[in-house]
Structures are given as structure tokens and as C-alpha cells.
Design a protein around this motif. Structure first.
Motif, short mmCIF file in Angstrom:
data_model
loop_
_atom_site.label_atom_id
_atom_site.label_comp_id
_atom_site.label_asym_id
_atom_site.label_seq_id
_atom_site.Cartn_x
_atom_site.Cartn_y
_atom_site.Cartn_z
N ARG A 244 0.88 -1.27 -0.05
CA ARG A 244 -0.13 0.01 0.07
C ARG A 244 0.98 1.27 0.12
N ASP A 245 2.02 1.19 0.52
CA ASP A 245 2.81 2.29 0.58
C ASP A 245 4.19 1.99 0.01
N ASP B 119 6.68 6.69 1.65
CA ASP B 119 5.96 8.02 2.05
C ASP B 119 5.70 8.14 3.63
N ARG B 120 5.14 7.18 4.15
CA ARG B 120 4.75 7.35 5.31
C ARG B 120 5.77 7.50 6.54
N THR B 121 6.69 7.09 6.41
CA THR B 121 7.93 6.96 7.44
C THR B 121 8.56 8.25 6.97
N ARG C 42 0.29 6.61 -5.19
CA ARG C 42 -0.07 7.14 -3.82
C ARG C 42 -1.74 7.00 -3.92
N HIS D 254 -3.31 4.89 -2.30
CA HIS D 254 -3.87 4.15 -0.99
C HIS D 254 -3.30 5.41 0.13
N PHE D 255 -2.78 6.56 -0.31
CA PHE D 255 -2.30 7.57 0.49
C PHE D 255 -3.16 8.16 1.45
N VAL E 28 2.74 -0.76 -6.15
CA VAL E 28 1.57 -0.65 -5.29
C VAL E 28 0.40 -1.62 -5.56
N ALA F 159 12.60 2.86 -1.00
CA ALA F 159 12.18 3.54 0.49
C ALA F 159 13.75 3.62 1.21
#
Ligand SMILES: *Cc1c(COP(=O)(O)O)cnc(C)c1O
Ligand code: SF4
Length: 307
Positions: free
Chosen positions: A64-65, A69-71, A103, A105-106, A261, A298
Motif C-alpha cells: 500500500r505504501d 512515504d509514510r515513514t 499514492r 492508498h495514501f 503499489v 524506500a
């Protein structure tokens, strides 16, 4: 308008034929201009494939990421991964929904830099004087009103020399580029770089005037594309894309390997095939018309070249 509506209807009808494919959090979305560029008689039309939900989206695989991005979130809607530049999730909305979007699922509802008057974004940006560039991304930042954009640009510290805008709007819905946007770009203190997102030469049909206006307003135009199976994974298609871009004053910048993704694995092109395509492109084109083939990983300090 009649023709556009007709083509939009065709897309909508195809969508109905395959209702189970619909991902309700990321529904079909195609602006009439982009729809008008689709060839309704071609079931494999490369523009259609970018926007039409497909049952293949439910195939297993992907995350999903995919790019971490989220970290890398350092404030509300503020992502920093690389030295000297910071990326703002300016808007959660897009004019078009690209089925391969990394993105898709962002968590836009929680992570929007523009929501509180750009407070977190301005704090992060203006506290770090090693930054030189602010990147407006999303979603599509040009979904915001010019008033919101100006609110940000006028409050950026003087150490920010460049404002970069990542947008599909000038080519998928050129009618949204209004006089007020062009005026804002022309009055910016920062150098303005607009990174477009065009995957196929035919997407440029009908945007020539708007692209020229953006250049006249002082924006430097670059393009990023994603290497997509069935859309642009042939040397001829990539060559035509570069030729069409430069004819519109746009330099090819990146060609991205698909990010893994969830829901997009059917677009994947393998690295071996990608390298072969780059070899052919380099053999045919001026060096500046060859985009950099990259893969995002990442935690890496830059987008990794695929050589
Ligand atoms: C892609 C990206 C950038 C821009 O990288 P460039 O190599 O300068 O184009 C900046 N920040 C984040 C978080 C990104 O994902
Ligand atoms: S316009 Fe960009 S952010 Fe929006 S769906 Fe397409 S690729 Fe994703």
C-alpha cells in the motif's frame, strides 16, 4: 463537447460492464479533455488503459505504501526524503485517476499540507535553511485555488530558490489553467519548475497553447512518465513521446519504473525489458531527449538510476 461526452459515455459504459473491478476509494475519474483524446474503437488504447478500472487490480501483489512515504513524513502533509528539497502533499484531489498511481492508498484525509493554512509546511520549510526547493505534489497541487497557492509562495523564506509543481492538469484538463494561475507563476520570486506527467505522445494533443502560456509565464517545463505495460513499453512509443514533448518545449526528465503499489501489478515492465528500451532510445535520440530511467527505493538518498 458532444464528441467528448460521447467518449466519456463509452468509458462509463465499459466501467459498468465490469462493476466488480471498481475500487470505491479510487473510482474512475477522467476529465472530458482527456476522454476526447481516447480512441473509442481501440480496446487497447494507451490513454484508455491509464484510466479504466480493471479486474486485474484485484490481483495479489504490491504494497500500500511502496515508496516509504509514510515513514518520511516530517509534518502534516510534509515529506522529506532527499537533501535540499521538501515535498508537500498540497492537495488530495486529482483531475484524473491514474490506475497505476503509487499514492492511490495514501491517507490524504490526515495528511494535507494546505489544510491549516500551510502551518506545518511553512514551519518545516522556513526552519531548515539548507533547503533550496519546495515541491508541490499530491494529489494534484493545481486543484488548489490560486489564492491558496499564493498564500504559500509569499511566505516561503528567501533560502527557497525554487518552487516545483508536479501536475497532470495542463495536459489532462488544460481548461483549468486560467489567467490567474499564469499571473501567479509570472510574479513568483522563486524559479518555477513545472514537472508534467505525460506517458504517451497523444496526451499532448490540445495542450500546446496552455503549455506555451506556462513557458511564457516563466515556468521551466519538464516531464516525468511511468513505464507502463501496454501504454508506452515500446521504443517507438517512447521515441514519439520525447519528440512530442520537445515540440511543446518540455524536456524529458524521469522515466519511472512502476512502483509496486497494490492493484497495479498488471502495468509492470521488467527491468531487463526497460534496459533494452533505453538502449534503443539512446541509439535513436539526442541525449537531452532521453529520460533518466529510475526506480524509487524506500530509504535511498535519491531515485536510483536503472542502468
Ligand atoms: C521524487 C521526490 C522528490 C524529487 O526528487 P528529484 O530527484 O529531485 O526529482 C523529492 N521528495 C520526495 C519525497 C520525492 O518522492
Ligand atoms: S494525477 Fe498523479 S497523484 Fe493523481 S492519480 Fe494520477 S499519478 Fe496519482
Amino acid at each position: 463537447m458532444g464528441v467528448d461526452q460521447h467518449k466519456a459515455d463509452i468509458i462509463a459504459n465499459r466501467e459498468e460492464a465490469e462493476p466488480a473491478a471498481e475500487d470505491s476509494s479510487f473510482p474512475l475519474r477522467v476529465p472530458p479533455h482527456f476522454a476526447s483524446l481516447i480512441d473509442p474503437d481501440d480496446p487497447d488504447d494507451p490513454l484508455m488503459l491509464q484510466v479504466l478500472p480493471s479486474a486485474a487490480e484485484r490481483l495479489p501483489g504490491g504494497v500500500r505504501d511502496p515508496v516509504g512515504d509514510r515513514t518520511a513524513i516530517v509534518g502534516q502533509g510534509v515529506i522529506q526524503k532527499y537533501a535540499g528539497r521538501i515535498l508537500l502533499i498540497a492537495s488530495g484531489a486529482c483531475a484524473i485517476h491514474c490506475r497505476y498511481c503509487f499514492r492511490r492508498h495514501f491517507p490524504y484525509a490526515a495528511e494535507l499540507a494546505s489544510r491549516d493554512g500551510w502551518q506545518a509546511a511553512l514551519r518545516a520549510t522556513n526552519a531548515d535553511t539548507t533547503l533550496r526547493e519546495v515541491i508541490l505534489s499530491g494529489g494534484d497541487p493545481l486543484m488548489l485555488s490560486v489564492r491558496r497557492l499564493r498564500e504559500l509562495s509569499q511566505r516561503l523564506g528567501s533560502h527557497i530558490h525554487r518552487l516545483r509543481i508536479h501536475s497532470r492538469i495542463p495536459t489532462v484538463e488544460p481548461g483549468r489553467v486560467g489567467e490567474d494561475l499564469l499571473e501567479w507563476i509570472a510574479e513568483l520570486h522563486q524559479t518555477c519548475v513545472v514537472v508534467l506527467h505525460v506517458n504517451h505522445a497523444r496526451e499532448l494533443g490540445g495542450s500546446t497553447e496552455v503549455l506555451q502560456q506556462l513557458r511564457q509565464a516563466g515556468a521551466l517545463l519538464l516531464n516525468q512518465a511511468v513505464l507502463l505495460r501496454g501504454v508506452n513499453d515500446r521504443a517507438d512509443a517512447l521515441e514519439e513521446l520525447s519528440e512530442a514533448l520537445i515540440a511543446n518545449g518540455i524536456l524529458p526528465y524521469y522515466l519511472h519504473m512502476l512502483d509496486p503499489v497494490e492493484g497495479a501489478s498488471h502495468f509492470d515492465v521488467g527491468e531487463r525489458r526497460a534496459r533494452e528500451l533505453m538502449h534503443v532510445l539512446r541509439s535513436r535520440l539526442s541525449g537531452y531527449l532521453v529520460p533518466r530511467l529510475v526506480r524509487e527505493s524506500a530509504g535511498a538518498p535519491y531515485k536510483l538510476p536503472v542502468l
